[in-house]
Design an enzyme around this catalytic site. Structure first.
Site, PDB file in Angstrom:
ATOM      1  N   LYS A 175       0.843  -1.214   0.000  1.00  0.00           N
ATOM      2  CA  LYS A 175       0.000   0.000   0.000  1.00  0.00           C
ATOM      3  C   LYS A 175       0.872   1.256   0.000  1.00  0.00           C
ATOM      4  O   LYS A 175       0.642   2.180  -0.784  1.00  0.00           O
ATOM      5  CB  LYS A 175      -0.882   0.004   1.230  1.00  0.00           C
ATOM      6  N   ASN A 176       1.887   1.286   0.859  1.00  0.00           N
ATOM      7  CA  ASN A 176       2.677   2.508   1.031  1.00  0.00           C
ATOM      8  C   ASN A 176       3.701   2.723  -0.067  1.00  0.00           C
ATOM      9  O   ASN A 176       4.404   3.734  -0.066  1.00  0.00           O
ATOM     10  CB  ASN A 176       3.346   2.527   2.410  1.00  0.00           C
ATOM     11  N   CYS A 210      -4.989  12.011  13.459  1.00  0.00           N
ATOM     12  CA  CYS A 210      -5.678  10.731  13.330  1.00  0.00           C
ATOM     13  C   CYS A 210      -5.467  10.006  14.662  1.00  0.00           C
ATOM     14  O   CYS A 210      -4.879  10.538  15.593  1.00  0.00           O
ATOM     15  CB  CYS A 210      -5.109   9.918  12.161  1.00  0.00           C
ATOM     16  N   ARG A 223       0.091  14.137  13.328  1.00  0.00           N
ATOM     17  CA  ARG A 223       0.438  13.969  11.911  1.00  0.00           C
ATOM     18  C   ARG A 223       0.646  15.309  11.183  1.00  0.00           C
ATOM     19  O   ARG A 223       0.014  15.591  10.186  1.00  0.00           O
ATOM     20  CB  ARG A 223      -0.619  13.127  11.192  1.00  0.00           C
ATOM     21  N   ASP A 271       4.956   0.403  12.290  1.00  0.00           N
ATOM     22  CA  ASP A 271       3.747  -0.250  11.754  1.00  0.00           C
ATOM     23  C   ASP A 271       3.648  -1.709  12.178  1.00  0.00           C
ATOM     24  O   ASP A 271       2.652  -2.365  11.883  1.00  0.00           O
ATOM     25  CB  ASP A 271       3.732  -0.170  10.226  1.00  0.00           C
ATOM     26  N   ARG A 296      -8.285  -0.710   5.200  1.00  0.00           N
ATOM     27  CA  ARG A 296      -7.448   0.322   4.583  1.00  0.00           C
ATOM     28  C   ARG A 296      -6.138  -0.274   4.097  1.00  0.00           C
ATOM     29  O   ARG A 296      -5.555   0.200   3.126  1.00  0.00           O
ATOM     30  CB  ARG A 296      -7.131   1.435   5.595  1.00  0.00           C
TER      31      ARG A 296
END
Ligand code: EPZ
Length: 448
Positions: A45-46, A141, A146, A329, A421
């Site tokens: 994803k990233n 978030c 952030r 993460d 997500r």
């Protein structure tokens, strides 16, 4: 009142306590199964998100392959379409095609940015190609404030005129100029944003204290195949020579190291024996060393990695940091594993200021965790017990799934749109490894 819409479209001002939000889904797990079998890692994803932003730099068709079907990527597709791009995504093949002959609306609106802060990645390419941009500040978030101050400071150094008005970044630059940027912190999307801005700038841009994540190297390789001159990606100093024109290309996405790491921990925790195919093990050295320290066997064979869990799980200490340190993460997932370890584990989160949202939910399952500032002290317990839980953010959700796999009894996790997500049908992949897990539709009542 029943609302049958996507949860993130529900603004709390529309709801009152007791309302029911339909179309919510839950994951239900009956714990106790060892995971055995083979699982394949999806695209990262990233890595996809900055590549999608890079497509704004050219007017031809950019093709990105190995793209997983994820909520964040769908959100970014909506953002690019809003700006004038044509977007085609084939879920069956994982092929994403994007073409932007003209950027008709150089703006990233709040309702899209608030659900996915990586939307700020359009700022660099909009300035580079369109010379102006209006991008909503992402806002905070669950895991932290952030901010994007480092992004804005660097773009200002490159000659952009930037103001912040009514929650939006208003930016313009007739032509960006190369500059020597030194980040106070190796920000990942900040590094990516400046790379995306610098490719069309006048002269050379040097980024010092750059982020070194593999996704940065993936972006640099793509920019070079488009005709750019980017060197040093993967180190803390990246040089970008500005060019006049780039061309659209086809790019294959690297495997998702965080998804892979999540399955490594799943096997380790359940005393499993799982073969992880297409596993980017060279991007997972910090995690691998910690799993081996905890008694897990990790056997590498080409692109495949076999992870064999052993009991008892030995407790280890974790400290997160910028790549190649232990990834933030993976912190929540490792905490789930340490919750059933044989001793005491100290987990220190240095990247985000509020990334212990999973602690309260793990404690409801019987975990013994004490948070003290940036550190959490985890005292392993013999077993966790299944419970109704609520997901709060992407990686915290994964941590709750892992805990449910080993808990006694049934675990129900609500608000799993957080999970979607970043994980492509995680329940199907875990079911394929022998987990008793399913996704059910369920109405959720707005809590008091
Ligand atoms: C990227 O977020 C990832 N997201 C995150 O993954 C990941 O957790 C994070 O990097 C750290 O590895 C994407 O790549 C889309 P940062 P990013 O800028 O770029 C502070 C996931 O789970 N900071 O490296 O937003 C910031 O507050 C997500 O997939 C500033 O102070 O992270 C944080 O404390 C979650 N000012 C630290 O730096 C700035 O201008 C690291 O942030 C920018 C960042």
């Amino acid at each position: 009142m029943v609302y049958c819409i996507e949860p993130e479209q529900v603004s709390l001002t529309d709801l009152t306590v007791g309302d029911t939000v339909g179309n919510m889904e839950k994951i239900v797990i009956e714990g106790g199964n060892r995971l055995v079998g083979t699982v394949e890692v999806s695209g990262a994803k990233n890595a996809v998100l900055p590549l999608m932003a890079a497509s704004l730099l050219v007017d031809g068709w950019t093709t990105i392959t190995n793209v997983p079907s994820l909520r964040d990527i769908a959100t970014f597709n909506r953002l690019l379409s809003h700006m004038g791009a044509e977007v085609e995504y084939a879920k069956e093949t994982g092929v994403l095609r994007i073409r932007t002959p003209e950027i008709t609306v150089p703006e990233a609106p709040y309702d899209l940015v608030k659900t996915m802060r990586a939307s700020v990645l359009v700022l660099g390419p909009l300035l580079a190609r369109n010379h102006r941009a209006r991008v909503s500040l992402p806002g905070g978030c669950a895991i932290g404030a952030r901010p994007i101050d480092l992004h804005l400071k660097a773009l200002t150094q490159m000659g952009a005129e930037i103001s912040v008005e009514h929650g939006y970044v208003e930016a313009k630059a007739d032509r960006l100029k190369g500059a020597r940027i030194r980040f106070d912190y190796p920000t990942v999307t900040g590094t990516e944003n400046i790379m995306l801005a610098a490719v069309y700038a006048d002269g050379q841009t040097v980024i010092e204290n750059a982020a070194m994540e593999p996704e940065i190297l993936c972006l640099a390789n793509a920019l070079n195949s488009m005709g750019g001159f980017v060197s040093g990606a993967g180190t803390d100093t990246i040089k970008i020579e500005g060019v006049k024109e780039l061309s659209a290309v086809e790019v294959d996405v690297i495997p998702d190291r965080i998804e892979a790491g999540t399955f490594m921990i799943a096997s380790a925790m359940t005393k499993g024996n799982v073969l992880i195919k297409n596993c980017p093990i060279t991007f997972l050295e910090a995690l691998t060393l910690k799993l081996q320290e905890a008694g897990t066997s990790v056997e590498v064979s080409g692109n495949d990695v076999r992870v064999i869990g052993d009991f008892p799980v030995r407790s280890v200490d974790i400290k997160t940091g910028p790549y190649p340190a232990f990834p933030t993460d993976m912190q929540a997932q490792m905490m789930a594993m340490m919750s059933i370890s044989s001793g005491l584990s100290v987990i220190t989160e240095t990247v985000f200021e509020n990334r212990f949202m999973h602690v309260g939910e793990l404690k409801r399952m019987g975990a013994d965790i004490t948070v003290d500032g940036k550190s959490a002290v985890v005292k392993g317990v013999r077993s966790l017990s299944g419970a109704p839980l609520m997901a709060t953010d992407l990686r915290a959700s994964a941590s709750l799934v892992l805990a449910g796999l080993v808990a006694d009894g049934i675990t129900e996790i609500s608000r799993i749109y957080h999970l979607d997500r970043g994980y492509e049908t995680i329940e199907n992949k875990l079911m394929g490894l022998g987990a008793t897990i399913s996704r059910v539709r369920a109405d959720s009542v707005v809590p008091a």
